[in-house]
Design a protein around this motif. Sequence first.
Motif, PDB file in Angstrom:
ATOM      1  N   LEU A 636     -22.530  37.546 -19.331  1.00 39.49           N
ATOM      2  CA  LEU A 636     -23.675  38.097 -20.654  1.00 39.49           C
ATOM      3  C   LEU A 636     -24.738  37.322 -20.021  1.00 39.49           C
ATOM      4  N   THR A 637     -25.799  37.943 -19.580  1.00 38.67           N
ATOM      5  CA  THR A 637     -27.089  37.335 -19.026  1.00 38.67           C
ATOM      6  C   THR A 637     -28.096  37.988 -20.077  1.00 38.67           C
ATOM      7  N   ASP A 638     -29.534  37.612 -19.508  1.00 39.73           N
ATOM      8  CA  ASP A 638     -30.471  38.391 -20.268  1.00 39.73           C
ATOM      9  C   ASP A 638     -30.583  39.697 -19.521  1.00 39.73           C
ATOM     10  N   GLU A 639     -31.886  40.510 -20.242  1.00 37.45           N
ATOM     11  CA  GLU A 639     -31.941  41.735 -19.625  1.00 37.45           C
ATOM     12  C   GLU A 639     -32.463  41.824 -18.045  1.00 37.45           C
ATOM     13  N   ALA A 640     -33.103  40.413 -17.597  1.00 37.58           N
ATOM     14  CA  ALA A 640     -33.276  40.255 -16.179  1.00 37.58           C
ATOM     15  C   ALA A 640     -32.146  39.939 -15.335  1.00 37.58           C
ATOM     16  N   GLY A 641     -31.087  39.764 -15.986  1.00 38.65           N
ATOM     17  CA  GLY A 641     -29.714  39.500 -15.171  1.00 38.65           C
ATOM     18  C   GLY A 641     -29.935  37.746 -14.862  1.00 38.65           C
ATOM     19  N   LYS A 642     -30.700  36.812 -15.824  1.00 37.49           N
ATOM     20  CA  LYS A 642     -30.723  35.704 -15.679  1.00 37.49           C
ATOM     21  C   LYS A 642     -29.616  34.952 -16.500  1.00 37.49           C
TER      22      LYS A 642
END
Length: 818
Positions: A636-642
Amino acid sequence: MNGSTRRHPWRALLAAACIAAMPALAAAQSGTVRGTVAGPDGDAIRAAQVTVIGTRYGTATNALGQFTLTGIPAGPRQLRVSRAGFLAKTHDVTVAAGEEALVAVRLESSPVELDGLVVSASRRAERRSEAPVTVTRVGPEVLDNLAGGSFVGALKQANGLDFVQVGVSSVGINARGFNSSFNNRMLMLEDGRIAVLPENGLPVGAFTPIPKIDLAGIEVVVGPGSALYGADASNGVLTLQSKDPREYPGTQVEVTGGSREYTDVQMRHAGVRGSFGYKLAGEYNQFNDWSNRIRATAAATSPMEMSVGDSTGLNWESDVARAYGAAVYYRGDAQFELSGGWSRTNGVGQTNVGRNQLVDWTYQTQQFKATFPRFYFTAYHTESDAGKSYAANRYTTFRAAPALASRSDEEIRQMSDWPSNGQLFAAEFQNNFRVRPLLNTSVVWGAQLRHDVVSSERQWLTDRLTGEDLTIGQRGVYAQTETPLLPQLKLMLAGRYDDHENYDPQFSPKAGLVFTPVEGHSVRAFFNRAFKSPSTLQTNFYIPNFAPNIGVFGNRDGVTVRNAAGAVVREYAPMEPEENRTWEVGYKALINGRLFVDVAGYYSRYRNFMSPLTVIANPFTGATATTAFGPNGNPLTDEAGKPQVVLTYFNLGEATVRGADLSANYVLSRKVDFTGTLSLVELDGLTGINTNVPGEVEATALNSPVTKWTLGSRVRDLGNWQGGITARYVNGYQFNSGINKGRIPTFSTLDLNVGYRVPRFRSAINLGINNLFGCTSDNPGTAGADESGCGFDQRHIEMVNMPEIGTMVFVGLRFDTK
């Protein structure tokens, strides 16, 4: 076939003939009672309950006040006739075998309903003394004399109810423990509609479109109600009933002014022309609510709040407009109704993570109802829209960020809003009948369909992820039977099956006995299972980067947490309903027609508590770093994959609660009566929680006073004067709900109201003073505690991080053509 039967077949034939003849023999020894019921002025009374004392027989009058009772055993009998707003009456009648007895009963108006009719306890009309639950009914005789525009003040003396005043006209209610700032354990109904905001699962509450001037009654049932009402009736049911045009014709106007710049104007007009009835009611209300700031405690993680263009705090100037109307067609015993309502609200609302500035929040309803003596059908649509409402703490955070200094206040507001539109489409069918061969068992059964359509405008729910509105389907079937095993002993069985597309089906049984040794006295023992369903927030929340490096996710399909080495640390199953199993015993008595007593003791076991938003994984803690993974195995990451700190919901633990509720109503005379309530509740034990996890501790916090009581008295018809006084006491307790952590101090209040009728002008003047005199008492050393003391305008808090409540004065003028 055995030999005995082969040798004597005539015995079997004789037995069969006797059995077949029994109904005819019984009919030959019974008769019929036919009659009418009218009021003091001779007008027919519909829906009056007529029972034959000491038997299993009963019925209700039709629209013309007529009733028929068949199969009544021959001999001298007594009829008991009752209807809300009238004194119950006993009428003697002699039933002759095979003949018809005619009776005419006239009821007298009652200023006090000690044993009036209630509907919400069993989904049918029944006497309060025989209802199998603790139920309080507030009728128009109380509501019409309330000074101030809101009905909520009438709930202060409801038996077993936690009444929490959070503003001039805003309140929260709960029963039997486990309250919260975002409480949905009490189901709310309006004219048979489920009154809930689909986008967050909360009751409609102050968003109701029904003005007080159009309320015919309020019923409060405390204790599990899922066997008849389904989800969200875990701790009780609040029902609002609007006025029927035929029963309440005429024009009423009410104008109220008061402290805090309070202004309220309400109007209602209703009438009947031939077979058609109509009504229209409206209200506009505005006031300057008390204000406060979130207390600076270690538990308060939310920044100071402010509103658009105002660096000093939220905008506490509140107003609400509402309208409600109906067109009704009457045809014999049948009634067909089209109704609609609308409200718009501005003000402040509390959540677990701060407070929302409500800006043009609207709620509307459209409903069709068809009512017959044995059948009921309704279909309706409700819609709530958040308008330009926004989270004040998020606004403050963004406004203080140097990188956003050049943005306008309106741009910052749009970054802080909670856009939402929740629509609820529902239908219900209900049927009632009696099975005479089965000891005259009465049966009520029905089915419900519900379809929710929710949108966050692709911002904070999973519609942001899918690009489509959320659609949630629910359906349920229910039934309740009441079997008089003996004239004094009733067996009651009920059950409901609910199928929700987001979790496993739920079955809610109810079983018990009601023993009535003598008329007006009953002892009951019951078992109930109820459930609270996960809300849309808990299953479909979705905000990556809710704050820098922090994401909020609903838990519909399960979450797995792993450490840096990839080993599973903890698995969180998909959200499922919270369960409440309650055993209850009670006693009700109507003594000499003057004293009504209701005492109930209960023992409840809760399991699968639903946690608040809780941190379950933090990838930024070095060697102890953890990462959360969804059901598809992806992190579960942010929309940038971070990576992000992940917050979600989950089920946990078990708890046991025990308590007692008591109420007494005593009529000294037709002009004076007294009321009192007492409630005790205790958290008996907790298992399966980790006290080192704040979310788990919060989920199982009782958040209710161990002791509370009220005492009141009403005086009527002293010439043209009437009035009342109410004292209320709430024992202090610790409250833990999100950032709203602290102690609610012990407090007591005194309310006073006085009214004067001006018959010449068909009007009345009402003066109401809430919190005229009060006392507060705090534990020594309590952080942020208010000063202890007693006096006039002594302020106190009833909810952490909401305003202190002081004296409120209302003066109202009411005009009524009727």
